[in-house]
Structure formats: structure tokens, C-alpha cells
Design an enzyme around this catalytic site. Structure first.
Site, PDB file in Angstrom:
ATOM      1  N   ASP A  95       0.832  -1.196   0.000  1.00 59.46           N
ATOM      2  CA  ASP A  95       0.000   0.000   0.000  1.00 59.46           C
ATOM      3  C   ASP A  95       0.876   1.259   0.000  1.00 59.46           C
ATOM      4  O   ASP A  95       2.087   1.183  -0.163  1.00 59.46           O
ATOM      5  CB  ASP A  95      -0.921  -0.070   1.227  1.00 59.46           C
ATOM      6  CG  ASP A  95      -2.176   0.766   1.088  1.00 59.46           C
ATOM      7  OD1 ASP A  95      -2.422   1.318  -0.002  1.00 59.46           O
ATOM      8  OD2 ASP A  95      -2.932   0.863   2.080  1.00 59.46           O
ATOM      9  N   HIS A  96       0.266   2.409   0.232  1.00 57.01           N
ATOM     10  CA  HIS A  96       0.898   3.725   0.153  1.00 57.01           C
ATOM     11  C   HIS A  96       2.385   3.746   0.503  1.00 57.01           C
ATOM     12  O   HIS A  96       2.784   3.380   1.594  1.00 57.01           O
ATOM     13  CB  HIS A  96       0.196   4.691   1.110  1.00 57.01           C
ATOM     14  CG  HIS A  96      -1.212   4.979   0.747  1.00 57.01           C
ATOM     15  ND1 HIS A  96      -1.574   6.039  -0.053  1.00 57.01           N
ATOM     16  CD2 HIS A  96      -2.357   4.330   1.065  1.00 57.01           C
ATOM     17  CE1 HIS A  96      -2.881   6.035  -0.205  1.00 57.01           C
ATOM     18  NE2 HIS A  96      -3.380   5.006   0.464  1.00 57.01           N
ATOM     19  N   GLU A 169      -2.891   8.371   6.565  1.00 60.36           N
ATOM     20  CA  GLU A 169      -2.581   6.944   6.621  1.00 60.36           C
ATOM     21  C   GLU A 169      -1.075   6.773   6.638  1.00 60.36           C
ATOM     22  O   GLU A 169      -0.379   7.198   5.730  1.00 60.36           O
ATOM     23  CB  GLU A 169      -3.190   6.195   5.423  1.00 60.36           C
ATOM     24  CG  GLU A 169      -2.899   4.703   5.482  1.00 60.36           C
ATOM     25  CD  GLU A 169      -3.817   3.883   4.572  1.00 60.36           C
ATOM     26  OE1 GLU A 169      -3.384   2.821   4.114  1.00 60.36           O
ATOM     27  OE2 GLU A 169      -4.952   4.308   4.334  1.00 60.36           O
ATOM     28  N   HIS A 212      -9.203   8.938   3.934  1.00 59.23           N
ATOM     29  CA  HIS A 212      -8.831   7.788   4.737  1.00 59.23           C
ATOM     30  C   HIS A 212      -9.405   7.923   6.150  1.00 59.23           C
ATOM     31  O   HIS A 212      -9.577   9.028   6.655  1.00 59.23           O
ATOM     32  CB  HIS A 212      -7.306   7.679   4.855  1.00 59.23           C
ATOM     33  CG  HIS A 212      -6.636   7.300   3.579  1.00 59.23           C
ATOM     34  ND1 HIS A 212      -5.592   8.008   3.039  1.00 59.23           N
ATOM     35  CD2 HIS A 212      -6.859   6.275   2.723  1.00 59.23           C
ATOM     36  CE1 HIS A 212      -5.198   7.443   1.920  1.00 59.23           C
ATOM     37  NE2 HIS A 212      -5.954   6.392   1.701  1.00 59.23           N
ATOM     38  N   HIS A 249      -9.771   4.496  -2.892  1.00 54.03           N
ATOM     39  CA  HIS A 249      -9.155   4.632  -1.578  1.00 54.03           C
ATOM     40  C   HIS A 249     -10.150   5.258  -0.613  1.00 54.03           C
ATOM     41  O   HIS A 249     -11.081   5.940  -1.020  1.00 54.03           O
ATOM     42  CB  HIS A 249      -7.895   5.500  -1.662  1.00 54.03           C
ATOM     43  CG  HIS A 249      -6.712   4.778  -2.202  1.00 54.03           C
ATOM     44  ND1 HIS A 249      -5.691   4.322  -1.392  1.00 54.03           N
ATOM     45  CD2 HIS A 249      -6.385   4.411  -3.458  1.00 54.03           C
ATOM     46  CE1 HIS A 249      -4.786   3.712  -2.135  1.00 54.03           C
ATOM     47  NE2 HIS A 249      -5.185   3.754  -3.398  1.00 54.03           N
ATOM     48  N   ASN A 271      -9.824  -0.307  -1.306  1.00 52.80           N
ATOM     49  CA  ASN A 271      -9.052  -0.550  -0.092  1.00 52.80           C
ATOM     50  C   ASN A 271      -9.937  -0.520   1.150  1.00 52.80           C
ATOM     51  O   ASN A 271     -10.775   0.379   1.303  1.00 52.80           O
ATOM     52  CB  ASN A 271      -7.964   0.515   0.060  1.00 52.80           C
ATOM     53  CG  ASN A 271      -6.873   0.381  -0.969  1.00 52.80           C
ATOM     54  OD1 ASN A 271      -6.985  -0.364  -1.940  1.00 52.80           O
ATOM     55  ND2 ASN A 271      -5.787   1.109  -0.772  1.00 52.80           N
TER      56      ASN A 271
END
Length: 340
Positions: A95-96, A169, A212, A249, A271
Site C-alpha cells: 500500500d501507500h 494513513e 482515509h 481509496h 481498499n
């Protein structure tokens, strides 16, 4: 089934795009949350994506060294072993990853998969994400172009985030404001830099008001219809219908209608982290409250080993998270779509 090969992963994404459904991408931070995600996909008869963030990988690396690469590799190797016992196809994803962590996370993992592919094996992970949303778009895309070329050598798909997702996040944060909407000009630049598949496949995390974390209804204005404008804007100039494979997202808390519109406009991956974190932790809290004098040695007593044994509450946590994953498959129309 074993972890998805590059060919199977591409087929998974193609089927999702054609069938207008999406795969939940579940963040995990332990072997137990990994099993919970696998179980949820298996019970839904859906293939799926399991992912680890930089913070999750650091946690998996252990608090003594906090090494992201060893944590991610250990989880992936474990997944390659245990996933064979589940009757679904699973892709592993990171992920990120912002710019300051590329050299300590994504680049070493891509290099590792390149070595595996050169030796006739499959890559360790099937896709990696580059989060350049904090950078200027031109700088973001220059790095994305370099990473895409390296990913191709490892038979890996790259995910790119070109504009900000609100909230926070793993240390990457953006304000919740009107800049959380990708424009046609943004995706035109993206296509010019990365191509539309001829230079390697990539997933596109475009912004349509995504945030997020946890938010109450009305606090965030999602505009999933914007994705149709982006698809059509590029279709006119490229001659390709629905040229992008989009990622949703900040999916926790989204309404059924918002998800439905997003799926119709090319979202193939959504996600989930916040909701599954809560689904895992909630049964543990319930167990502790119900067995207070057993999990604690109150007033000099000895407690109850059967209830403070991590397996007693761990099984409940796994079941709770698995149920949330199964629900996510239903929400995204992925239930019963597994490849045979």
C-alpha cells in the site's frame, strides 16, 4: 490455491473490469489478520487482494529492528505457504509508499522480485503502490514512469496515486478540501507519461473526494461520477473505451450507491483498513469485558488461563474480521466470482 501468478492477477483485474465488480484490498499487519482476510475471501468464494502498508510492514518487522522490507518479505513468504490451503486466488500488494520511503521499501521489493523472475520464479508481490500525491504532478509522474519500467521487469503491476486522498494513513496526510478531485487534465498528463498499458499495466488511484479513516455521513462529499468524466475524457483522445483501472481509496464508510457508481465507472480495487481493524478488535474487547477477572489477575487471584490464552480471543478476532471481509465482497459484487 497458490498466490496468483502475474497471468492470473491480470485475468482477475480484467474480469472485474468487464463484470463491473471490484476486489476488496485488505490491509493486514500480522499472520492472524492475514488468515482472517484469506478466510473471508474463501467464505465469499471471491478472489482478492491482501496488502501491507509501510507502517504495517514496519510492525511486521518487529519492534526491535522495525525493518519494513524484512517485515513485508516475511509476510509474503508466509502467505505463499498458507494461501495454498484456501480455494481462492490472492494477489499480494504493498500500500501507500511516499517518496521518502521508496528506497527503504518499494525499490528493494521490486528488485527482489526481479531476481526471482530472472531465476524463473514468480514475483514475491504482484503489485506495489507509489504514492506521489504529496509531490507536484510532473515530479510524481517522472518517478512513476521510472518505477513502472522496473515493475515490468518483475512482472509486477504498479499502482499510482496522482492526486491527494484526504485524511491520514501511515504518516501521509492531506487536508479535506476541494483539491481532492482529479481533473481530466491530470489523467491526460498521466497517460502521456505512463501510456495506457503499452508501457506496462498500472492501477490508478484517482481522487473523487476520498478520505482515509473514519468519518460520519455528510462530512465527506464523494463524487464517484467524476470517474466517468475521467474515463470519457481519455477515451475521446485515445480511442480506448474506459482506459483506466481505478482504485477506490478511503472506502470505509461508503454508501451502497457510491460504491455502485464507482464500480460502473471502472473501479476494480477498493481498499479496506479502518472497518476491518475495528472488526478484528471489537471481539477482543468484548471477550475481555466478559471475562474481566479471568484475563486479569484481580486481587491476587490467578486468573483463568483458558481466557487469557491468545488463541481464545484470537479465534474470535479472526472470525470478526473474516465476516467483514465477506461483507466487503458482497458490497463490491465479488461474491462467487472466483476463478475456477
Amino acid at each position: 490455491m497458490p498466490i496468483a501468478t502475474p497471468e492470473v492477477y491480470n485475468e482477475m483485474l480484467d474480469r472485474a473490469k468487464a463484470g463491473k465488480f471490484a476486489y476488496p484490498a485488505i490491509n493486514v499487519t500480522s499472520t492472524q489478520t492475514l488468515h482472517a482476510a484469506l478466510r473471508g475471501f474463501a467464505e465469499a468464494e471471491s478472489d482478492g487482494i491482501i496488502q501491507v502498508s509501510t507502517g504495517g510492514a514496519e510492525f511486521l518487522g518487529g519492534q526491535y529492528s522495525k525493518d519494513m522490507v524484512s517485515g513485508a518479505v516475511a509476510l509474503a513468504e508466509f502467505a505463499h505457504v498458507v494461501a495454498k490451503k484456501y480455494p481462492v486466488n490472492i494477489a499480494l500488494h504493498t500500500d501507500h509508499c511516499p517518496k521518502d520511503k521508496l528506497d527503504g521499501f518499494v525499490r528493494p521489493l521490486i528488485a527482489l522480485s526481479q531476481e526471482r523472475v530472472a531465476a524463473g520464479q514468480n514475483p514475491l508481490f504482484q503489485s506495489h503502490m507509489w504514492d506521489g500525491s504529496a509531490e507536484k504532478l510532473d515530479d510524481n509522474l517522472a518517478i512513476a514512469k521510472e518505477l513502472l519500467a522496473e515493475a515490468v521487469k518483475a512482472k509486477i503491476i504498479l499502482e499510482v496515486e496522482i492526486t491527494p486522498t484526504g485524511g491520514e494513513e501511515d504518516g501521509v496526510s492531506h487536508e479535506i478540501n476541494d483539491e481532492l478531485y482529479t481533473s481530466v487534465a491530470d489523467v491526460e498528463k498521466t497517460a502521456e507519461a505512463l501510456g495506457l498499458g503499452e508501457n506496462g499495466r498500472y492501477l490508478l488511484a484517482a481522487s473523487f473526494g476520498n478520505v482515509h479513516g473514519v468519518y460520519k455521513p455528510g462530512n465527506v462529499v464523494l463524487r464517484p461520477e467524476l470517474l466517468r468524466d475521467l474515463q470519457d475524457g481519455l477515451a475521446a483522445s485515445s480511442g480506448k473505451a474506459d482506459p483506466f483501472d481505478f482504485v477506490f481509496h478511503g472506502g470505509s464508510g461508503s454508501t451502497e450507491e457510491e460504491i455502485r457508481v464507482a464500480l460502473g465507472n471502472g473501479v476494480v480495487k477498493m481498499n479496506l483498513d479502518t472497518d476491518t481493524q475495528y472488526a478484528f478488535t471489537r471481539p477482543i474487547v468484548d471477550h475481555a469485558f466478559r471475562n474481566y477477572d479471568g484475563v486479569l489477575k484481580v486481587d491476587g487471584e490467578v486468573g483463568n488461563k483458558k481466557v487469557y490464552d491468545p488463541r481464545s480471543w484470537g479465534k474470535l478476532a479472526e472470525a470478526g474480521m473474516a465476516a467483514r471481509v465477506t461483507k466487503a465482497c458482497a458490497d463490491l459484487r465479488a461474491t462467487g466470482t472466483k476463478l475456477k
